[in-house]
Design an enzyme around this catalytic site. Structure first.
Site, PDB file in Angstrom:
ATOM      1  N   LYS A 105      -9.833  13.004   8.588  1.00  0.00           N
ATOM      2  CA  LYS A 105      -9.243  12.849   9.869  1.00  0.00           C
ATOM      3  C   LYS A 105      -9.279  14.125  11.007  1.00  0.00           C
ATOM      4  O   LYS A 105      -9.144  15.085  10.259  1.00  0.00           O
ATOM      5  CB  LYS A 105      -8.000  12.093   9.849  1.00  0.00           C
ATOM      6  CG  LYS A 105      -7.869  10.698   9.190  1.00  0.00           C
ATOM      7  CD  LYS A 105      -6.484  10.294   9.184  1.00  0.00           C
ATOM      8  CE  LYS A 105      -6.008   9.014   8.144  1.00  0.00           C
ATOM      9  NZ  LYS A 105      -6.743   8.026   8.958  1.00  0.00           N
TER      10      LYS A 105
ATOM     11  N   ARG B  24      -7.397  -0.261   1.216  1.00  0.00           N
ATOM     12  CA  ARG B  24      -7.843  -1.459   0.580  1.00  0.00           C
ATOM     13  C   ARG B  24      -8.399  -1.265  -0.660  1.00  0.00           C
ATOM     14  O   ARG B  24      -8.402  -2.234  -1.654  1.00  0.00           O
ATOM     15  CB  ARG B  24      -8.945  -2.202   1.535  1.00  0.00           C
ATOM     16  CG  ARG B  24     -10.196  -1.319   1.756  1.00  0.00           C
ATOM     17  CD  ARG B  24     -11.103  -1.773   2.981  1.00  0.00           C
ATOM     18  NE  ARG B  24     -10.446  -1.323   4.156  1.00  0.00           N
ATOM     19  CZ  ARG B  24     -10.942  -1.272   5.364  1.00  0.00           C
ATOM     20  NH1 ARG B  24     -12.119  -2.045   5.546  1.00  0.00           N
ATOM     21  NH2 ARG B  24     -10.282  -1.097   6.394  1.00  0.00           N
TER      22      ARG B  24
ATOM     23  N   LYS C  98       0.981  -1.068  -0.082  1.00  0.00           N
ATOM     24  CA  LYS C  98      -0.300   0.005   0.058  1.00  0.00           C
ATOM     25  C   LYS C  98       0.960   1.356   0.060  1.00  0.00           C
ATOM     26  O   LYS C  98       1.721   1.414   0.939  1.00  0.00           O
ATOM     27  CB  LYS C  98      -1.074  -0.039   1.354  1.00  0.00           C
ATOM     28  CG  LYS C  98      -1.905   1.415   1.519  1.00  0.00           C
ATOM     29  CD  LYS C  98      -2.499   1.231   2.799  1.00  0.00           C
ATOM     30  CE  LYS C  98      -2.925   2.720   3.149  1.00  0.00           C
ATOM     31  NZ  LYS C  98      -3.487   2.651   4.213  1.00  0.00           N
TER      32      LYS C  98
END
Length: 461
Positions: free
Chosen positions: A239, A313, A227
């Site tokens: 965030k 992901r 990743k």
């Protein structure tokens, strides 16, 4: 960089002793009068990891002593790195018999690491001679791989965005004579990597898929996927400031597979190595992907977006699908993927998922051998129901509060069906509290264990 090295000769080197409190008297018996007097004056007790530097008659250093670590400490020999903090520049020689030469040599090299891209590094250099150390070159290449990983993670996003990470991977390929290619920007859509494109399209530095190939195509295909989110704002599910502070490390999976790849190539393991690094900056702009969007994927699976802060992901899904098309012997993917993994095992353990029992056993055995802690986690198929979507084939995040790391592994598993074996590492990639062999900052996790496992299965030719 690191200011420590391993030497091939002991001429003129200052001896270094490892001694328990019970063994201290026998070491003292070998010392000159001034060193003995000094040892008595400082009342040195040879406690685990404690060090003493003893002078000779002429004012030079006669020797160094480090207290022998406790046998029940899994990182016992790595605490040899404590000594580096006390030694001046110079050449040293291990004077004590030990069965842990590899660990001591690696601790010496890793303990001398400092990230100094933006500040002056220490000019003092220290070399260590370890008698009869047949593994010296391998230890050095392992240390180089770990330090490469640390450097990549520690470099902030303004100097390690997608294009800069591409430059770094290209240089690694050049250093080892590997083939390198990249797919950048809208070309990702043309070549069917839509999720990589969606995650990175909001950034001014275009997303990309980086590819490295090395070795003989007739050998087993080992594919590493890492990743490469060079900075993660969280996207539209932004965030908080505190949670964003360390997000330069969100490409820690890429950094770790690149460190592992460098070890494999340096050791000339008998594999056909394929490295894939999907790269994106999860930024925010008018064309950011949104919660509730439905993305197409290379695999043909439609994916509903549950949270834009679970972007890793998505880019891994496209890269894994591409890797899987070649029916490899083994796919290993690594990612700083979930906070749930940190809740489960903390910052030091590298949790991994696989349904290949033999592979899991080999990884755990290698982990124990080289003192690189990992922990097997369960792939629990019933939790797949947590990823159900009413509008797409799958939601990429769980609608519940539980098993976040497990459901992430279940999502990734949807993109792998042809590979003979697959494992997923959900790592932290960071040292929050300094250790003798590792300063606060980016860290290699699990790759020494993986290298040992691969070395045994595919030894150098």
């Amino acid at each position: 960089m690191r200011n420590t090295s391993l030497s091939s000769q002991a001429d003129g080197a200052t001896p270094v002793y490892i001694a328990s409190e019970a063994e201290l008297s026998s070491v003292a018996a070998q010392l000159g009068p001034v060193a003995k007097q000094w040892l008595s004056a400082i009342n040195f007790k040879a406690q685990p990891g404690k060090t003493a530097i003893l002078p000779a008659q002429d004012g030079s250093i006669e020797c160094a002593i480090i207290g022998a670590p406790l046998d029940n400490d899994p990182f016992a020999q790595f605490k040899f790195a404590n000594l580096i903090k006390t030694l001046p520049a110079g050449n040293y020689c291990l004077a004590s018999e030990t069965s842990s030469k590899d660990a001591i040599g690696l601790a010496w090299l890793l303990g001398g690491y400092k990230f100094d891209l933006y500040s002056a590094g220490e000019n003092a250099s220290r070399s260590l001679f370890i008698p009869d150390n047949a593994s010296q070159s391998e230890i050095e290449s392992i240390a180089d791989g770990v330090c490469l990983t640390r450097d990549l993670i520690n470099t902030p996003a303004n100097d390690m965005g997608p294009s800069k990470l591409e430059e770094a991977v290209s240089k690694i390929a050049s250093d080892y004579g590997a083939e390198f290619s990249s797919v950048v920007g809208d070309e990702l859509l043309t070549q069917n990597f839509p999720m990589i494109h969606a995650v990175g399209r909001a950034s001014s530095d275009a997303p990309r898929l980086l590819e490295l190939r090395w070795g003989n195509p007739d050998r087993p295909n080992i594919t590493l996927v890492g990743k490469g989110v060079t900075f993660d704002t969280g996207g539209l599910n932004i965030k908080s400031g505190n949670n964003m502070l360390l997000m330069k490390k969100d490409m820690g999976g890429a950094a770790n597979v690149l460190g592992l790849a460098s070890m494999i190539m340096s050791a000339n393991l008998a594999v056909n190595l394929h490295v894939l690094v999907p790269v994106a900056e999860n930024a925010i702009s008018g064309n950011s992907f949104r919660p509730g969007d439905v993305l197409s994927s290379r695999k043909g699976i439609s994916v509903e977006i549950g949270n834009t802060d679970a972007e890793g992901r998505l880019i891994l899904g496209d890269a894994l699908a591409y890797a899987d098309e070649e029916h490899p012997e083994l796919i290993i993917n690594m990612a700083t993927l979930t906070g749930a993994a940190r809740v489960a095992v903390g910052p030091d353990l590298a949790p991994f998922y696989s349904d290949d029992e033999d592979l899991c056993s080999a990884i755990v055995a290698a982990s124990e051998e080289v003192i690189d802690p990992v922990w097997r986690m369960p792939i629990w198929p019933p939790y797949s129901s947590m990823l159900e979507s009413k509008v797409a084939d799958i939601n990429h995040t769980s609608m519940g509060m539980f098993a976040g790391s497990i459901t992430a592994s279940l999502f990734l598993s949807k993109f792998v069906e042809n590979s003979k074996s697959w494992c997923h590492f959900d790592i932290f990639g960071w040292v929050p509290v300094a250790k003798p062999w590792a300063p606060v900052g980016g860290e290699a996790q699990g790759i020494r264990a993986l290298f040992k496992m691969l070395s045994k299965k595919y030894p150098a030719v």
